[in-house]
Design a protein around this motif. Structure first.
Motif, short mmCIF file in Angstrom:
data_model
loop_
_atom_site.label_atom_id
_atom_site.label_comp_id
_atom_site.label_asym_id
_atom_site.label_seq_id
_atom_site.Cartn_x
_atom_site.Cartn_y
_atom_site.Cartn_z
N MET A 96 0.83 -1.21 0.00
CA MET A 96 0.00 0.00 0.00
C MET A 96 0.86 1.26 0.00
O MET A 96 0.53 2.24 -0.67
N ARG A 97 1.97 1.24 0.73
CA ARG A 97 2.87 2.40 0.73
C ARG A 97 3.45 2.62 -0.67
O ARG A 97 3.51 3.75 -1.15
N ASN A 98 3.90 1.54 -1.31
CA ASN A 98 4.46 1.66 -2.66
C ASN A 98 3.42 2.09 -3.67
O ASN A 98 3.69 2.89 -4.56
N TRP A 99 2.21 1.55 -3.56
CA TRP A 99 1.11 1.92 -4.45
C TRP A 99 0.81 3.41 -4.31
O TRP A 99 0.64 4.12 -5.31
N THR A 100 0.78 3.90 -3.07
CA THR A 100 0.54 5.32 -2.83
C THR A 100 1.65 6.17 -3.44
O THR A 100 1.39 7.20 -4.07
N LEU A 101 2.88 5.74 -3.28
CA LEU A 101 4.02 6.46 -3.85
C LEU A 101 3.91 6.56 -5.37
O LEU A 101 4.05 7.65 -5.94
N TRP A 102 3.65 5.43 -6.03
CA TRP A 102 3.56 5.45 -7.49
C TRP A 102 2.35 6.23 -7.97
O TRP A 102 2.39 6.87 -9.03
N ASN A 103 1.26 6.24 -7.20
CA ASN A 103 0.11 7.06 -7.58
C ASN A 103 0.46 8.54 -7.49
O ASN A 103 -0.03 9.35 -8.29
N ARG A 104 1.26 8.93 -6.51
CA ARG A 104 1.71 10.32 -6.43
C ARG A 104 2.56 10.69 -7.64
O ARG A 104 2.47 11.81 -8.15
N HIS A 105 3.39 9.76 -8.09
CA HIS A 105 4.18 10.00 -9.30
C HIS A 105 3.26 10.20 -10.51
O HIS A 105 3.49 11.10 -11.32
N CYS A 106 2.22 9.37 -10.61
CA CYS A 106 1.26 9.51 -11.72
C CYS A 106 0.57 10.87 -11.68
O CYS A 106 0.42 11.53 -12.72
N LYS A 107 0.16 11.31 -10.49
CA LYS A 107 -0.49 12.62 -10.35
C LYS A 107 0.47 13.74 -10.72
O LYS A 107 0.08 14.72 -11.35
N ALA A 108 1.72 13.62 -10.34
CA ALA A 108 2.71 14.66 -10.67
C ALA A 108 2.93 14.73 -12.18
O ALA A 108 3.05 15.84 -12.73
N VAL A 109 2.97 13.59 -12.83
CA VAL A 109 3.14 13.58 -14.29
C VAL A 109 1.92 14.21 -14.96
O VAL A 109 2.07 15.04 -15.87
#
Length: 130
Positions: A96-109
């Motif tokens: 869940m922590r990693n999923w949240t991190l990668w979702n933040r990357h998607c939002k930033a992109v």
């Protein structure tokens, strides 16, 4: 002191459009990979929850004596239950922590792509490494 998010924004700003699109693909792939085998992560989380409930019942914190679990105080049984709960719960927690991190990357992109589209529509110069 600068915020870490600002450093990430500078990095995304330095990427070309093709590099930014590729980075977005990588972030989406990683986010979806973190959710693969979600049923196993759910089962591990339920097992961790059951271990914690059993440990607290053995410790005597909860009123589960009606289920036939006798409180033994904080001893070996409670410690084993907490240990099993931690071991079973670590993998779902990290996923869940990693999923949240990668979702933040998607939002930033997405935000960077929107910023570039707005800048292009308004005629404002966008500094992008080509």
């Amino acid at each position: 002191m600068r915020n870490i998010a600002e450093a990430g924004h500078d990095l995304l700003n330095a990427l070309s459009d093709e590099e930014l699109a590729r980075y977005g693909e990588i972030a989406r792939d990683q986010a979806s990979a973190e959710l693969s085998r979600w049923w196993l992560q759910g089962a591990l989380a339920l097992g961790a929850l059951a271990a914690f409930v059993w440990a607290t019942a053995k410790w005597g914190i909860t009123g589960l004596e009606a289920l036939g679990i006798e409180a033994a105080g904080f001893g070996k049984a409670a410690l084993i239950g907490v240990g099993i709960g931690v071991v079973l719960g670590y993998s779902p927690y990290r996923r869940m922590r990693n999923w949240t991190l990668w979702n933040r990357h998607c939002k930033a992109v997405r935000a960077e792509l929107e910023r570039r589209q707005i800048a292009l529509a308004t005629g404002v110069r966008v500094d992008v490494a080509r």
